[in-house]
Design a protein around this motif. Structure first.
Motif, PDB file in Angstrom:
ATOM      1  N   ALA A   1       7.186  10.689   2.259  1.00 54.90           N
ATOM      2  CA  ALA A   1       7.476  10.583   0.831  1.00 54.90           C
ATOM      3  C   ALA A   1       6.188  10.457   0.017  1.00 54.90           C
ATOM      4  CB  ALA A   1       8.380   9.379   0.560  1.00 54.90           C
ATOM      5  N   ARG A   2       6.243  10.944  -1.221  1.00 54.70           N
ATOM      6  CA  ARG A   2       5.094  10.873  -2.126  1.00 54.70           C
ATOM      7  C   ARG A   2       5.511  10.157  -3.402  1.00 54.70           C
ATOM      8  NH1 ARG A   2       3.178  16.103  -3.928  1.00 54.70           N
ATOM      9  NH2 ARG A   2       1.161  15.096  -4.305  1.00 54.70           N
TER      10      ARG A   2
ATOM     11  N   ALA B   1       4.015   8.928  -7.257  1.00 51.85           N
ATOM     12  CA  ALA B   1       2.976   9.006  -8.285  1.00 51.85           C
ATOM     13  C   ALA B   1       3.048   7.760  -9.148  1.00 51.85           C
ATOM     14  CB  ALA B   1       3.167  10.253  -9.144  1.00 51.85           C
TER      15      ALA B   1
ATOM     16  N   GLN C   1       0.482   0.117  -3.654  1.00 49.36           N
ATOM     17  CA  GLN C   1      -0.285   0.783  -2.604  1.00 49.36           C
ATOM     18  C   GLN C   1       0.060   0.246  -1.227  1.00 49.36           C
ATOM     19  OE1 GLN C   1      -4.136  -0.019  -4.405  1.00 49.36           O
ATOM     20  NE2 GLN C   1      -4.382   2.146  -4.963  1.00 49.36           N
TER      21      GLN C   1
ATOM     22  N   ALA D   1       5.099   5.851   2.798  1.00 48.19           N
ATOM     23  CA  ALA D   1       4.919   6.760   1.673  1.00 48.19           C
ATOM     24  C   ALA D   1       3.460   6.836   1.252  1.00 48.19           C
ATOM     25  CB  ALA D   1       5.775   6.316   0.493  1.00 48.19           C
ATOM     26  N   THR D   2       3.081   7.956   0.661  1.00 46.18           N
ATOM     27  CA  THR D   2       1.740   8.155   0.106  1.00 46.18           C
ATOM     28  C   THR D   2       1.775   7.900  -1.392  1.00 46.18           C
ATOM     29  OG1 THR D   2       1.225   9.829   1.761  1.00 46.18           O
ATOM     30  CG2 THR D   2      -0.123   9.815  -0.230  1.00 46.18           C
ATOM     31  N   VAL D   3       0.802   7.159  -1.893  1.00 36.69           N
ATOM     32  CA  VAL D   3       0.727   6.835  -3.319  1.00 36.69           C
ATOM     33  C   VAL D   3      -0.446   7.572  -3.950  1.00 36.69           C
ATOM     34  CG1 VAL D   3       0.357   5.020  -5.041  1.00 36.69           C
ATOM     35  CG2 VAL D   3       1.823   4.588  -3.045  1.00 36.69           C
ATOM     36  N   ASP D   4      -0.163   8.338  -5.011  1.00 32.09           N
ATOM     37  CA  ASP D   4      -1.200   8.995  -5.799  1.00 32.09           C
ATOM     38  C   ASP D   4      -1.303   8.312  -7.151  1.00 32.09           C
ATOM     39  OD1 ASP D   4      -1.695  10.838  -3.828  1.00 32.09           O
ATOM     40  OD2 ASP D   4      -0.451  12.412  -4.714  1.00 32.09           O
TER      41      ASP D   4
ATOM     42  N   TYR E   1       7.093  15.032  -6.471  1.00 34.31           N
ATOM     43  CA  TYR E   1       7.083  13.667  -5.929  1.00 34.31           C
ATOM     44  C   TYR E   1       8.505  13.175  -5.698  1.00 34.31           C
ATOM     45  CZ  TYR E   1       2.099  13.302  -6.964  1.00 34.31           C
ATOM     46  OH  TYR E   1       0.732  13.491  -6.979  1.00 34.31           O
ATOM     47  N   ASP E   2       8.628  12.224  -4.807  1.00 35.59           N
ATOM     48  CA  ASP E   2       9.920  11.584  -4.584  1.00 35.59           C
ATOM     49  C   ASP E   2      10.187  10.507  -5.621  1.00 35.59           C
ATOM     50  OD1 ASP E   2      10.879  12.594  -1.723  1.00 35.59           O
ATOM     51  OD2 ASP E   2       8.707  12.273  -1.634  1.00 35.59           O
TER      52      ASP E   2
END
Length: 514
Positions: free
Chosen positions: A9-10, A12, A28, A36-39, A84-85
């Protein structure tokens, strides 16, 4: 395999100066724990990256915490939220800074300028996609209040300082039960998660997690009907050559396609019809409604339909030429008028025979319909041909003007007399800005300004005596079925008009909507 629930999952996170470091760390770290990845995303003002400073708050001992810095390299104008999710706007005054816009110049619409802030547009696009979970803690709903239609009817909670704006936008405030700790004050309304302050960040993250998991379980909607589907029935769509509104063609067309109903297109002189450019622009701000009126998805469909090099767009190539199909009624002062009228009626009867191959007719709206459909005698004769054999007649928005003018020349009374209809109401009328097109995306040097006549008044007069015009201003949709007529008020009623036409054809619907 991984046992982390949000693997892949992504997320933002929108950040600006005066962010709260503890809140950012929770995003974070907690999302990372879930896989999940956080941008981090912000407005970079033309830079490759920018550093933003944190807010300064006292710690437990009363001493001021040191300023922290975070560097962001993703510009909010260059990021697609639908990739993004989940998207989250941080708490505190970050959103106040993110929605900053330069003061609009004189003569422009202030509301449109406020909506143009990049972060505001970002959240608008995210709100249009229910598969993306949106989170707005504390002050963050300030990114949505410039677009009140996105908050209308939504259940939310927020910081008290934002409450007046949130209520003015039409949202429903859900107060926390008495005694609820600040860290537990979270409200979930479908794909929108809100909280009263940053202290509820952990709870908010978990609510976002649950929303992402729920979205993954929902099937992806299938928008494109199977091309191999057997077609039953046939509808004739009348389209202006001076500019149709994208959704007012695409909306009913997609419904007819999905139902397996074939469609032919006819234009006044056989030229390929063109969409009005702003109808293909998801950022276009409608002055009467004070909001954007075209979704990103619909704008893409409209652009595809307007492009002759796509499979859908090619369907508008070589439409039927109405001028070749139906004869022109002669002037009363023409030499040999009686003989010419005899020829006209003979050719008219022959032209009307071709109506037998269609089950219904639908007139597409858009400002161009005012120019070449509304008072077009051949269009009137085409509509009358359907009317005489009791076949359904549908119209969206300004497409309905032709119905008001269509009348037997012996009686001079509109075929709408005694009927109930809807259409472009007074409240939707423009004061200026009606521009037409002559070729694909090629502006014509003609700005008609406001419509030369008010459609509502024409329709009211045409339906008398015994009928009525229903503008239904303030209601999300307005479609009226009073057989044989199916009329849709405006853009947002396009697909519903198609749906009701199908019900008339397939289920025998005769009355609906009033």
């Amino acid at each position: 395999m991984t046992d982390k629930p949000l693997s892949g999952a992504r997320v933002a996170v929108l950040v600006e100066s005066q962010y709260i470091p503890s809140e950012l760390r929770i995003y974070q770290e907690r999302f990372a724990q879930y896989g999940a990845t956080v941008d981090l995303v912000s407005r970079l003002w033309g830079n490759d990256s920018l550093r933003f400073y944190s807010t300064v708050e006292p710690d437990d001992s009363g001493s001021a915490q040191p300023i922290e810095w975070v560097e962001v390299g993703l510009d909010v104008d260059e990021v697609d939220p639908t990739g993004y999710d989940a998207v989250i706007a941080m708490a505190n005054y970050t959103t106040v800074r993110l929605r900053y816009v330069d003061p609009p110049p004189p003569g422009t619409l202030p509301a449109a300028a406020v909506r143009s802030a990049p972060a505001v547009r970002f959240f608008q696009r995210a709100m249009a996609d229910p598969r993306v979970v949106k989170a707005a803690p504390c002050h963050a709903l300030w990114l949505l209040t410039p677009s009140p239609e996105l908050l209308a009817g939504r259940r939310v909670i927020c910081h008290p300082v934002v409450l007046a704006d949130v209520l003015n936008a039409g949202a429903t405030y859900v107060p926390p039960p008495p005694g609820t700790p600040e860290g537990e004050q979270v409200v979930v309304d479908g794909d929108l998660v809100t909280s009263s302050s940053w202290h509820a960040t952990e709870r908010l993250v978990d609510a976002v997690r649950d929303g992402i998991l729920a979205a993954r379980e929902r099937p992806v909607p299938q928008f494109v009907p199977p091309v191999s589907r057997e077609r039953t029935g046939k509808v004739l769509m009348v389209v202006s050559e001076w500019g149709y509104w994208g959704e007012e063609l695409v909306g009913p067309l997609r419904e007819l396609d999905a139902a397996g109903i074939a469609v032919d297109f006819v234009t006044p002189t056989g030229k390929r019809p063109n969409a009005i450019p702003v109808s293909m622009d998801a950022d276009f701000f409608d002055p009467p409604l004070q909001r954007k009126i075209t979704s990103e998805q619909m704008a893409r469909w409209a652009r595809e339909m307007d492009d002759p090099f796509t499979e859908q767009g090619a369907r508008l190539d070589y439409p039927i030429n109405l001028a070749d199909w139906f004869p022109e009624r002669p002037y009363h002062a023409a030499p040999q008028f009686v003989r010419l009228m005899e020829v006209y009626h003979r050719d008219l009867a022959r032209a009307a025979e071709r109506v037998a191959e269609y089950d219904a007719i639908l007139l597409v709206g858009g400002a161009g319909a005012i120019v070449d459909l509304g008072n077009n005698q051949r269009v009137h004769d085409l509509v009358l041909a359907f009317h005489r054999v009791d076949k359904p007649i549908a119209a969206v928005c300004y497409g309905g003007i032709s119905l008001a003018f269509a009348r037997d020349m012996n009686e001079r009374r509109s075929i709408l007399a005694g009927k109930h209809v809807t259409g472009h109401c007074v409240e939707y009328d423009y004061k200026d800005g009606t521009v037409f097109v002559e070729g694909r995306n090629k502006p014509l040097d003609f700005n008609m300004g406001p419509a030369p006549y008010t459609m509502e008044f024409l329709m009211r007069d045409a339906t008398a005596p015994g009928g009525a015009f229903h503008g239904n201003f303030g209601r999300p949709t307005s479609v009226i079925v009073d057989y044989p007529f199916i009329t849709g008020r405006s853009i947002q009623d396009s697909a519903l008009t198609g749906q009701k036409l199908i019900e008339v054809l397939r289920e025998g619907l005769r009355r609906w909507g009033w």
